[in-house]
Design an enzyme around this catalytic site. Structure first.
Site, short mmCIF file in Angstrom:
data_model
loop_
_atom_site.label_atom_id
_atom_site.label_comp_id
_atom_site.label_asym_id
_atom_site.label_seq_id
_atom_site.Cartn_x
_atom_site.Cartn_y
_atom_site.Cartn_z
N LYS A 42 0.76 -1.52 0.20
CA LYS A 42 -0.25 0.01 -0.23
C LYS A 42 0.66 1.03 0.45
CE LYS A 42 -0.70 0.42 4.66
NZ LYS A 42 -0.80 0.93 5.19
N THR A 43 2.09 1.46 0.53
CA THR A 43 2.63 2.63 1.03
C THR A 43 3.16 2.80 -0.71
OG1 THR A 43 3.50 1.42 2.46
CG2 THR A 43 4.89 3.51 1.66
N ASP A 228 -3.86 7.92 4.02
CA ASP A 228 -3.10 6.57 4.47
C ASP A 228 -4.36 6.14 5.77
OD1 ASP A 228 -2.24 4.54 3.99
OD2 ASP A 228 -0.08 5.11 4.75
N GLU A 229 -3.98 4.71 5.69
CA GLU A 229 -4.38 4.08 6.96
C GLU A 229 -6.11 4.59 7.30
OE1 GLU A 229 -3.08 1.65 8.65
OE2 GLU A 229 -0.75 2.07 8.51
N GLN A 259 -7.64 -4.01 9.92
CA GLN A 259 -6.20 -3.41 10.76
C GLN A 259 -6.72 -2.16 11.14
OE1 GLN A 259 -2.19 -3.58 9.66
NE2 GLN A 259 -3.06 -4.13 7.09
N ARG A 612 3.18 -8.43 11.25
CA ARG A 612 4.46 -7.73 11.01
C ARG A 612 5.76 -9.16 10.59
NH1 ARG A 612 1.97 -3.82 9.33
NH2 ARG A 612 0.80 -5.25 9.39
#
Length: 757
Positions: A42-43, A228-229, A259, A612
DNA sequence: CCATCACCACTTTTT
DNA sequence: GTGGTGATGG
């Protein structure tokens, strides 16, 4: 993998994107929502998108508004976009919602009667102010706990509900008083020219709602709003996005409902789940190919999140077949868990894994201590993220209060903080008199003290001297700031003028030494900052400090293992991950037992932890754990039992060495743990020997390093020396060492970093 | 006014 | 085991 067919830019050609990612980057019609599962790049999409908008669509950087979750993420993203486009992106609006809002509010401050140099109140300042307000309104702190009031006000602010709209409403005693407190609290903030964290968002919304000119001009200015997020945005942030996007709806949000872990502080998953209805004509992209984790870890993650009912359908997959299985371990107690996990980390390091690629993740900050102890004992380097951050320490906050006062003399929270720091005979009584006098004069504390146009209220004789000293100090500091002295100069001048450190210098305790060291570290940080930001002043420094999280300051170190909470780990990745304390009551937290929605959030937190991990993952639990000062029985997390056995290997190390003949599953029966106030058990057996050498119960390395009087030692910094005195034992052992350079130092054995000779 | 001591509640998670 | 608050005495 596809590159950019119509791209003219060799730099953009270098971004490797899969078809969906590429589509999301290039699409440019209306509102866009990217569902990006963990580790799906996504980044990369977000950075490529910004680069695309600038380079291919010709949008000037300053017309792009991009909100990230941390300042660190913002910095990194900006660097990546810069290297992609080859352009410096000076004016780009990129940062957390809070820092972007601060920027907007400072620009527009005059429109709502604020000075552009308003203060930003952190949680600590907020609480002081609420307490003060509660006292002023003559309320009882026990029936109206400041913390409860604060979180209730925070809820209102997150929903952008102003106190004046609440006045009419009837409610319980608490609610009615809450409205009074809320009203008075906001008034006091305005009087002090201060915004708290929630205000940064809420006041931006109020401004954009109220002032059509401002709204129009920002809507025209920002040609794109990216977030983002997005699953962790709250109502105020949603309003902001909506207000800034305007009719054009040039909105691009990225997130993953699985998330979402910040509902407890007002985030609403609904923002992402109902995005399509709120922004009609939304184009949805789903990123489901995970590039981060092995197949084994991903299968474990998918299984772990499955029980959640409230989630958008999706399944992550990976092309990376196989991989080491997930390990689930069970230990006797928390000490054994930390010892064994540290051994396992050490083993991984000796296999060639870099410490920077290892993380130990826990649910609560309090859990970090044992791991720190265990690592220190093994001489392993670690970085702890979060917990009590440097800028929250008392001595640092004292210094910062002086600096804040210099920038904004109306800041009474800072004013009251430093009034009698260092002690100068201005106690509660004097404070009350001064506060009342200031109120009467319509001034702030600092203004009253520094102004000579008006006689000061009669004080107790003792206070007069201290008061005029403080006045001199403040006047000199204000002068310095007016002359644009560097933050470092202002701070060191303040220290000299007030003699802040002399109190500590007189003391001969570890604590005082640590304080002095911290203040010196602050000076150091100020010097570095001044050097790196020659054109920016004290106000900017303070803003950066107050909006920076501990994570923002975190840097991976090659040779240091990372310790942090699960919340902190969001957005990061590590080759080896250890999720510790996987027990009911911890993960999930006991306080969320009652509510299925909260349990689901805890489960997502677990999921965030799992995802992670790139290569190896171990989830551990302990059968007994010290909490609130006693040893409590624990059972493994329900989240673990929900995962099918086939997806992990299980190792039970919870048996007792002292009872080798007992049946294994009796060995961890609960009766041992119910004795309250029980002291910590004897050193835990090394986990690899737990069942094999019952006869050698405690030769484990609790105190592998022994010290004795007269012993020669070598210290990394101080060089060689001789132990001349020892006192205490275990973690409390202190020693005095006479070093060959003639210096004599007191050290805590557990911190002392030296070799015995 | 300030240092010290006893007692209390507390531990989720953070911009 | 922590840290904050309130009472007490110097």
């Amino acid at each position: 993998m596809i590159s950019w067919p119509q791209s003219r830019s060799p730099l953009l050609d270098s971004v490797v994107l899969n078809p969906v990612q590429k589509e999301a980057v290039v699409y440019d019609e209306g509102p866009q929502l990217v569902f990006a599962g963990a580790g799906t790049g996504k980044t990369r999409v977000l950075t490529a998108k910004i680069a695309f908008l600038i380079q291919e669509k010709g949008i000037p950087p300053h017309q792009i508004f991009a909100a990230t979750f941390t300042n660190k993420a913002a910095r990194e993203m900006q660097l990546r976009v810069e290297s992609l486009t080859g352009l410096p992106l000076k004016g780009l609006w990129i940062g957390t919602f809070h820092s972007l809002c601060a920027r907007l509010l400072r620009r527009e401050a005059s429109r709502f009667g604020f000075s552009p140099s308003f203060s930003i109140f952190d949680a600590d300042d907020q609480l002081s102010q609420v307490k003060k307000t509660v006292r002023e309104l003559n309320l009882d702190e026990r029936t109206m706990p400041p913390k409860t009031l604060l979180s209730a006000m925070s809820r209102y602010k997150n929903a952008c509900i102003q106190p004046q709209t609440l006045v009419e409403k009837q409610g319980s005693y608490f609610e009615q008083e809450l409205v009074r407190v809320y009203t008075a609290y906001q008034e006091s903030l305005t009087r002090q020219q201060a915004m708290d964290f929630d205000d940064l968002l809420a006041q931006s919304v109020y401004l954009l709602r109220r002032d059509e000119d401002v709204r129009r001009s920002y809507q025209a200015h920002f040609r794109y709003v990216l977030v983002d997020e997005y699953q962790d945005t709250n109502l105020a942030q949603f309003y902001l996005v909506k207000l800034l996007a305007g009719a054009g709806n040039r909105v691009f949000v990225v997130g993953d409902d699985d998330q979402s872990i910040y509902a407890w502080r007002g985030a609403q998953v609904e923002n992402i789940l109902s995005f399509e209805t709120v922004f009609p004509g939304t184009k949805v992209f789903k990123l489901e190919e995970n590039y981060r984790s092995t197949e084994a870890i991903l299968a474990f993650a998918n299984a772990a999140i499955t029980p959640n009912v409230v989630r958008a359908a999706k399944t992550l997959w990976t092309g990376r077949k196989g991989g080491a299985g997930v390990l689930v371990t069970r230990y006797r107690d928390d000490r054994m868990e930390s010892e064994s996990v540290c051994d396992a980390v050490k083993a991984a390091l000796s296999r060639g894994v870099k410490a920077r690629d290892v993380a130990v993740l826990f649910r609560t900050n309090a859990q970090s201590r044992l791991f720190e102890d265990s690592m220190r004992k093994r001489r392993m380097a670690y970085v702890l993220v979060g917990g009590m951050s440097f800028y929250e320490r008392r001595e640092i906050k004292d210094c910062l209060a002086y600096l804040r006062l210099c920038v904004n003399p109306k800041d009474d929270v800072s004013g009251e903080r430093i009034l009698n720091v260092p002690p100068r005979g201005l106690g509660d009584k004097s404070r009350d008199l001064l506060v009342a006098g200031a109120r009467e004069a319509g001034q702030s504390l600092a203004e009253l003290i520094c102004g000579n146009d008006r006689p000061l209220p009669a004080l107790l004789a003792r206070g007069q001297k201290g008061l005029s000293e403080l006045r001199e100090v403040l006047l000199l500091l204000f002068e310095l700031v007016k002359d644009n002295a560097s933050p470092h100069t202002v701070c060191s001048e303040m220290l000299t003028l007030t003699g802040y450190l002399t109190v500590f210098e007189g003391e001969d305790s570890e604590e005082a030494e640590a304080r002095i060291e911290n203040v010196n570290e602050l000076l150091n940080a100020l010097a570095i900052w001044t050097e790196e930001n020659p054109s920016r002043g004290l106000a900017e420094f303070l803003e950066e400090i107050s909006l920076a999280s501990d994570l923002d300051r975190w840097e991976r170190k090659d040779d240091a293992v990372n310790l942090m909470t699960l919340h902190c780990a969001k957005g990061l990745e590590f080759k080896s991950v250890f999720i510790v304390g996987c027990e009911d009551g911890i993960l999930p937290s006991r306080q969320n037992f009652d509510d299925e929605a909260k349990i689901e959030e805890e489960r997502r937190l677990f999921y965030v932890g799992i995802t992670r991990a790139m290569e190896t993952l171990e989830c551990s639990s302990a059968d007994q754990r010290f909490r609130f000062g006693n040893l409590l029985p624990m059972i493994p997390s329900r989240f673990l039992s929900a995962v099918p056995d086939a997806l992990y290997s299980f190792i039970d190390k919870s048996g007792y060495i002292a009872q080798p003949r007992e049946e294994r599953h009796h060995a961890h029966s609960l009766d041992f743990g119910t004795r309250q106030g029980h002291r910590r058990a004897e050193p835990a057996p090394h986990h690899e020997q737990a069942f094999s050498h019952a006869a050698a119960p405690d030769d484990f390395s609790q105190e592998t390093v022994q010290y004795r009087m007269g012993q020669q030692v070598a210290h990394k910094i101080y060089g060689r020396g001789k132990i001349v005195n020892l006192s205490g034992f275990g973690d409390d052992m202190r020693m005095t060492v006479l070093f060959n350079d003639g210096s004599r130092r007191k050290l805590m054995a557990k911190f002392a970093d030296f070799e015995t000779l």
